[in-house]
Scaffold this active site. Structure first.
Site, PDB file in Angstrom:
ATOM      1  N   GLU A  76     -20.668 -42.937   4.465  1.00 19.40           N
ATOM      2  CA  GLU A  76     -20.114 -43.618   2.845  1.00 19.40           C
ATOM      3  C   GLU A  76     -19.455 -45.005   2.879  1.00 19.40           C
ATOM      4  OE1 GLU A  76     -17.032 -41.698  -0.534  1.00 19.40           O
ATOM      5  OE2 GLU A  76     -16.108 -40.882   2.027  1.00 19.40           O
ATOM      6  N   ASP A  77     -18.605 -45.454   3.927  1.00 17.81           N
ATOM      7  CA  ASP A  77     -17.869 -46.315   3.944  1.00 17.81           C
ATOM      8  C   ASP A  77     -18.172 -48.083   4.669  1.00 17.81           C
ATOM      9  OD1 ASP A  77     -15.602 -44.714   1.869  1.00 17.81           O
ATOM     10  OD2 ASP A  77     -14.770 -45.129   3.470  1.00 17.81           O
TER      11      ASP A  77
END
Length: 706
Positions: A76-77
């Protein structure tokens, strides 16, 4: 690698055969991907996944779950992808990381329709692999432990979501320690003064009475020695939020609160559990109604223990939980115990629940829900329930939530039994169907052929399963009637819009509104679950726009300052052409009242809040809703004719509610969208002229919210 060495050492304590290299590589990869990223506290971001992995190691979970914790934010990051994780580690770990990533994107505290859909996704993720939820819960726990570094508004949002969703979910999964900590951390954000007041009272109590926990722990150990049993005894004060909740529920102050201390006795086997129970009840007086045997009747998440409350030293009430070591492991880890390791092997705990079977049972009632509201209701009832155990006449156990009634019992056995229920006997005594059941009662359901569920049952039952079954039965019974009424409402709405009602149009509207078919759409129109205006909006959005020769709804009032916001008061529902006055409200703009509205009496001594206003001259759109109450002859075709009369006046019915139904007459309240006071009089006159309309009155209710 110094940062990962402590985690590996911790895992080795319960899983000597753990793959050190796999965990070290996962930490190295996570550190590389999160390089340059920092948390709100200023710490390097990798400290967060490492802390999450430590929480899961405390639950003695397998390597794949620990590695997932170390990598759970990489997709996600960072620039890492699902394929990168699968290639460097394994497909299993990549799927787990992907599951956590999808859960992170869910907004579980959003509006109800979206919330229900997100809950479905959450439970779908649980059904695939429950370890995804375990990682997510550990992730949320660490975020709550470090929440003070966030902005205040972010703290409030995250704490509310934790209190509403994640804490109950942890409890439902049997991880009671995590539920209590999540609740208490959220409580500290949502009501810091309340939490501090509980802590201050504890400090005062300890100063006045000494260390009660040590004294009572010693007393219980002495009883174990007396009967010759080995066991562990642990005592603690209950969490501030647990105490606060009990004070709120019982409406009592701290000084009147009992059993604020809890004690746990862990012994070798079940026989020892009952021996300890006997010794404690011999030494101290048991509190009536505060005994629960979850060993003979386990909870659905595998929890087993004996609970009893006694009047202990100095008359103080204390709760004592008695269990074996294996029961304690399940009580601490809940469903997570299924993956626990000990001495390098998967721990075989006879009390651990098979997560596949557990989640299948949980999903069964959710799958029967037909719409978002029903699903959300079933989820919340299931997650927040506290169970009671009752028996059939044959001695079979039925688990129900606290507050359940004989009707819930009937539907828990079978939907057919619930639908045909006409009465119940509890412990061989006939009782009303709204009776609240208690632990250990025997329940016999009385049925009759031809009996059907009644609408009043919805207020009696407490389980999502029963509510869903009753709604389904009521909907089926009234379906034909609602379809006919819905067809008439739809025809009137189409006529008012200058459009022709066709089966194709209804089918298209059903598809756009995510409704199974046109019959279901008409049934929802007829039962007032759906407004005809909404059907027109999705099919002909251009008609929703204000026509050029009409006054825009936002410019209907003259006398406001600039772009000052305004709203019609619902207590009097003024329409263009009636004399009006405005009442200013801080932060809410101006509320428009009819000059003869009874509510204005409340503002007689506040002339500074009055604003002289009037309606803009010209043609207004038919968007001003007025509520009428009609008494109609209870005869075939009457309501359809009334709807036709309203449509013939180019007015739209936005809502219709049945108030009272008798064999000869019935009352309905109809919301009609109108242009002006002249339009209203024309509609009213046409209705009064109908022979089957006994009375018609305009509903103006001072108790409604302005």
């Amino acid at each position: 690698m110094d940062d990962i060495s402590g985690l590996i050492a911790r895992i080795k304590q319960y899983h000597p055969k753990s793959d050190d290299d796999l965990i070290a590589r996962a930490y190295a990869f996570g550190s590389e991907m999160h390089q340059g990223q920092y948390r709100h506290s200023g710490e390097p971001y990798i400290t967060h996944p490492l802390a999450v992995a430590h929480i899961l190691a405390g639950q003695q979970l397998d390597d794949a779950t620990i590695v997932t914790a170390l990598l759970h934010d990489t997709v996600e990051d960072t620039r890492a992808s699902h394929d990168d994780i699968a290639r460097k580690f394994s497909t299993e770990i990549a799927e787990l990381v992907d599951g956590v990533t999808k859960l992170t994107k869910l907004q579980l505290n959003s509006n109800e329709t979206k919330q229900a859909e997100n809950f479905r996704k959450l439970f779908m993720a649980m059904s695939r692999d429950m370890r995804v939820i375990l990682v997510k819960l550990a992730d949320r726990l660490h975020n709550m432990r470090t929440i003070k570094s966030m902005r205040p508004e972010g703290q409030m949002r995250k704490a509310r979501e934790t209190m509403d969703i994640y804490a109950p979910l942890a409890g439902r999964m049997g991880m009671q320690w995590m539920r209590e900590e999540l609740e208490d951390l959220s409580f500290g954000v949502l009501n810091p003064e309340g939490r501090n007041s509980i802590i201050r009272r504890f400090i005062t109590l300890q100063r006045e009475s000494g260390d009660v926990i040590d004294k009572i722990t010693s007393d219980i150990r002495a009883e174990l020695d007396r009967i010759g049993l080995d066991g562990e005894v642990h005592g603690r004060a209950k969490k501030p939020f647990s105490i606060w909740r009990k004070m709120e529920e019982k409406k009592i102050g701290f000084s009147r609160l009992s059993d604020i201390y809890g004690f746990r006795v862990i012994v070798a086997d079940e026989a020892a559990c009952y021996a300890v129970l006997g010794a404690i009840h011999q030494r101290w007086r048991a509190v009536p109604g505060r005994f629960k045997d979850y060993i003979s009747q386990p909870k659905s998440n595998g929890y087993r223990s004996i609970h009893t409350t006694v009047s202990g030293r100095d008359g103080k009430r204390v709760e004592v939980q008695i269990r074996t070591r294996q029961m304690h492991e399940v009580a601490e880890s809940g469903v997570a115990a299924h993956w626990s390791y000990r001495d390098g092997e998967r721990a075989v705990n006879p009390f651990a629940v098979d997560p596949a079977g557990w989640i299948a049972t949980l999903n069964e009632q959710f799958d029967s829900a037909e719409d978002h509201d029903e699903f959300l209701e079933a989820v919340k009832l299931e997650m927040y329930q506290d169970q009671v155990f009752c028996f059939t006449p044959q001695g079979e156990v039925v688990k129900l939530p606290k507050g359940a009634t004989p009707l819930d019992f009937a539907y828990a056995i079978h939907t057919r039994i619930g639908d045909a229920c006409v009465g119940a006997k509890v412990d061989h005594v006939r009782v009303p169907l709204w009776t609240r059941l208690r632990n250990g009662q025997s329940v016999e359901i009385l049925t009759a052929e031809g009996q059907r569920p009644q609408s009043t049952w919805m207020d009696i039952v407490a389980t999502g399963r029963a509510k869903t079954a009753i709604r389904k039965s009521l909907r089926a019974a009234d379906r034909d009637k609602f379809i006919r009424l819905g067809n008439e409402l739809a025809r009137v709405a189409f006529d008012a819009a200058g459009k022709r009602l066709t089966n194709k149009a209804l089918g298209t509207a059903a598809r756009l509104l995510n409704i199974p078919d046109s019959d279901e759409l008409l049934a929802r129109l007829g039962s007032a679950e759906l407004q005809a205006r909404r059907v027109i909006e999705v099919l002909f959005p251009e008609l929703v726009l204000v026509k050029g020769d009409e006054i825009e709804a936002g410019a209907a009032i003259v006398g406001l300052e600039g772009d000052q916001a305004f709203a019609r008061a619902q207590c009097c529902q003024p329409v263009p052409g009636e004399r009006i006055v405005g009442i200013t409200s801080r932060g809410k703009g101006v509320t428009i009242h009819a000059i003869d509205c009874p509510t204005l009496i409340d503002f007689e001594d506040r002339p500074d809040r009055w604003v002289d206003l009037h309606w803009h001259s010209g043609t207004h759109p038919a968007v001003h809703t007025v509520t009428f109450e009609l008494t109609l002859t209870n005869d075939a075709g009457v309501l359809g004719r009334i709807c036709t009369l309203i449509g013939s006046q180019k007015a739209n019915i936005s809502d219709l509610v049945f108030c009272d139904k008798k064999p000869d007459f019935y009352r309905v309240q109809i919301d009609i969208d109108l242009r002006s006071v002249e339009h209203m009089h024309a509609v009213r006159l046409s209705l009064e002229s109908d022979a089957d309309v006994a009375t018609i009155t305009r509903v103006r209710n001072p108790d409604r919210k302005p």
